[in-house]
Design a protein around this motif. Structure first.
Motif, PDB file in Angstrom:
ATOM      1  N   CYS A 114      -8.879  -2.265  -6.984  1.00 30.82           N
ATOM      2  CA  CYS A 114      -9.936  -2.211  -5.970  1.00 30.82           C
ATOM      3  C   CYS A 114     -11.311  -2.082  -6.620  1.00 30.82           C
ATOM      4  CB  CYS A 114      -9.674  -1.016  -5.048  1.00 30.82           C
ATOM      5  SG  CYS A 114     -10.764  -0.925  -3.616  1.00 30.82           S
TER       6      CYS A 114
ATOM      7  N   THR B  10      -2.791  -5.437   4.699  1.00 32.18           N
ATOM      8  CA  THR B  10      -4.030  -4.794   4.295  1.00 32.18           C
ATOM      9  C   THR B  10      -4.463  -5.394   2.959  1.00 32.18           C
ATOM     10  OG1 THR B  10      -5.149  -2.664   3.994  1.00 32.18           O
ATOM     11  CG2 THR B  10      -2.907  -2.837   3.124  1.00 32.18           C
ATOM     12  N   CYS B  11      -5.452  -4.802   2.319  1.00 31.37           N
ATOM     13  CA  CYS B  11      -5.957  -5.383   1.073  1.00 31.37           C
ATOM     14  C   CYS B  11      -6.699  -4.324   0.272  1.00 31.37           C
ATOM     15  CB  CYS B  11      -6.896  -6.545   1.374  1.00 31.37           C
ATOM     16  SG  CYS B  11      -8.426  -6.050   2.207  1.00 31.37           S
TER      17      CYS B  11
ATOM     18  N   MET C   5      -0.158  -5.329   0.716  1.00 33.86           N
ATOM     19  CA  MET C   5      -1.534  -5.201   0.249  1.00 33.86           C
ATOM     20  C   MET C   5      -1.856  -6.442  -0.583  1.00 33.86           C
ATOM     21  SD  MET C   5      -3.414  -1.970  -1.631  1.00 33.86           S
ATOM     22  CE  MET C   5      -2.673  -2.146  -3.253  1.00 33.86           C
TER      23      MET C   5
ATOM     24  N   VAL D 188       0.842  -1.187   0.000  1.00 31.18           N
ATOM     25  CA  VAL D 188       0.000   0.000   0.000  1.00 31.18           C
ATOM     26  C   VAL D 188       0.883   1.245   0.000  1.00 31.18           C
ATOM     27  CG1 VAL D 188      -0.261   0.270   2.512  1.00 31.18           C
ATOM     28  CG2 VAL D 188      -2.129   0.948   0.979  1.00 31.18           C
TER      29      VAL D 188
ATOM     30  N   GLU E  60      -3.899  -5.538  -7.028  1.00 32.19           N
ATOM     31  CA  GLU E  60      -3.649  -4.104  -6.959  1.00 32.19           C
ATOM     32  C   GLU E  60      -4.814  -3.283  -7.503  1.00 32.19           C
ATOM     33  OE1 GLU E  60      -1.228  -3.374 -11.092  1.00 32.19           O
ATOM     34  OE2 GLU E  60      -0.048  -4.017  -9.362  1.00 32.19           O
TER      35      GLU E  60
END
Length: 328
Positions: free
Chosen positions: A78, A118-119, A72, A51, A76
């Motif tokens: 979202c 995170t994601c 992340m 991230v 990549e």
């Protein structure tokens, strides 16, 4: 209460604010040496996403130089279109089953003592990627002794997905509130819901009582002080242990503009108020991000708090502008 506001007297809008450039306290020095190259090369070699890179974090070079990064997972791209975020939006790719092991390899190679995962938000997946999160936690735990902090999406309000991740027993469950309720639709998009966030933290504390919880907010998007303090109070009542507060910086021209820059004294004041409201740990400053120095913040929370020398004495908190308040 008089607070320092960084804006031109002749400013007619946020465009003028942007043209003025950053105030002096938001200008960072580039770390000496090439320490950041090791982390950057490792991330690239292992085909990982951070991230730090994709959200254009201003702390990236410092953190990379310290051989740390926030991983992340789940690609990549979202599925949300938050107004503040620079992460790519669009068509997602299938989950990579090797990703958890590559994250674990990176964590072990970097010698991380605290791993933050995170994601991207994956509303296209039935569980939002919760099972993939669990596999990543388990992979990191298999090869390191590190504490683990997760920073998942809101899973579109699906408690089952939240519980799946929490059941893997991360040391910290972090979910960013990001902004005050009035600005939620503008900042986080119409798929996000402030009440989901509060309900999630309440239920986490009820069903996983030993779990450390954390949330973060950005300032400078047009919120008021009263709105911030009301949001702090909501989060404390919901059971949040750790709060982070940082300055919003526009990552690209396509993202929301900065309404104003907060002075460092204001971040100190917000930290004082947040502690008085009831957070166990607060990290507040212009460059603070949710995962910035996350290991140190969590470690500090674990230290026993010494008893006050005089429990009956009052603590005085100075507001920006010189006013003094009495804290009992």
């Amino acid at each position: 209460m008089q607070l320092p506001v960084v804006a031109s007297q002749s400013c007619e809008g946020t465009e003028n604010l942007c043209r003025q450039g950053l105030p002096r306290w938001l200008k960072r020095r580039v770390p000496k040496g090439n320490g950041n190259h090791f982390t950057a090369r490792l991330v690239e070699t292992l085909g990982l996403v951070t991230v730090c890179e994709h959200a254009k974090c201003p702390n990236r070079m410092e953190c990379y130089a310290r051989r740390t990064a926030t991983f992340m997972i789940m690609g990549e791209v979202c599925t949300r279109r938050c107004g503040f975020c620079a992460v790519k939006k669009g068509k997602t790719q299938p989950l990579d089953p090797t990703e958890p092991h590559r994250v674990a390899q990176a964590a072990a190679t970097l010698g991380l003592k605290h791993v933050v995962i995170t994601c991207v938000t994956r509303d296209d997946l039935p569980d939002g990627g919760a099972a993939h999160f669990v596999r990543t936690i388990e992979a990191v735990r298999a090869v390191t002794q590190a504490t683990i902090e997760v920073l998942p999406s809101d899973f579109h309000g699906r408690w089952e997905s939240v519980a799946t991740v929490a059941s893997a027993r991360p040391d910290v469950y972090n979910h960013n509130t990001e902004t005050v309720p009035r600005l939620y639709a503008t900042v986080r998009g119409r798929k996000a819901n402030y009440r989901w966030t509060l309900d999630m933290f309440r239920r986490l504390k009820r069903e996983f009582p030993g779990l450390c919880t954390k949330s973060g907010l950005m300032v400078g998007l047009g919120e008021t002080y009263q709105e911030l303090l009301d949001t702090f109070a909501d989060l404390v009542v919901a059971g949040v242990d750790i709060l982070t507060v940082g300055q919003y910086l526009q990552p690209t021209p396509q993202n929301l503009p900065v309404v104003r820059y907060y002075h460092p004294e204001e971040f100190d004041y917000l930290a004082d108020m947040a502690r008085r409201i009831g957070f166990k740990e607060v990290y507040s400053g212009p460059f603070v991000r949710s995962s910035y120095h996350a290991g140190e913040v969590f470690a500090h929370l674990q230290k026993p708090v010494p008893a006050p020398h005089n429990p009956g004495s009052a603590e005085f908190v100075t507001r920006p502008g010189g006013e003094t308040e009495r804290s009992r």
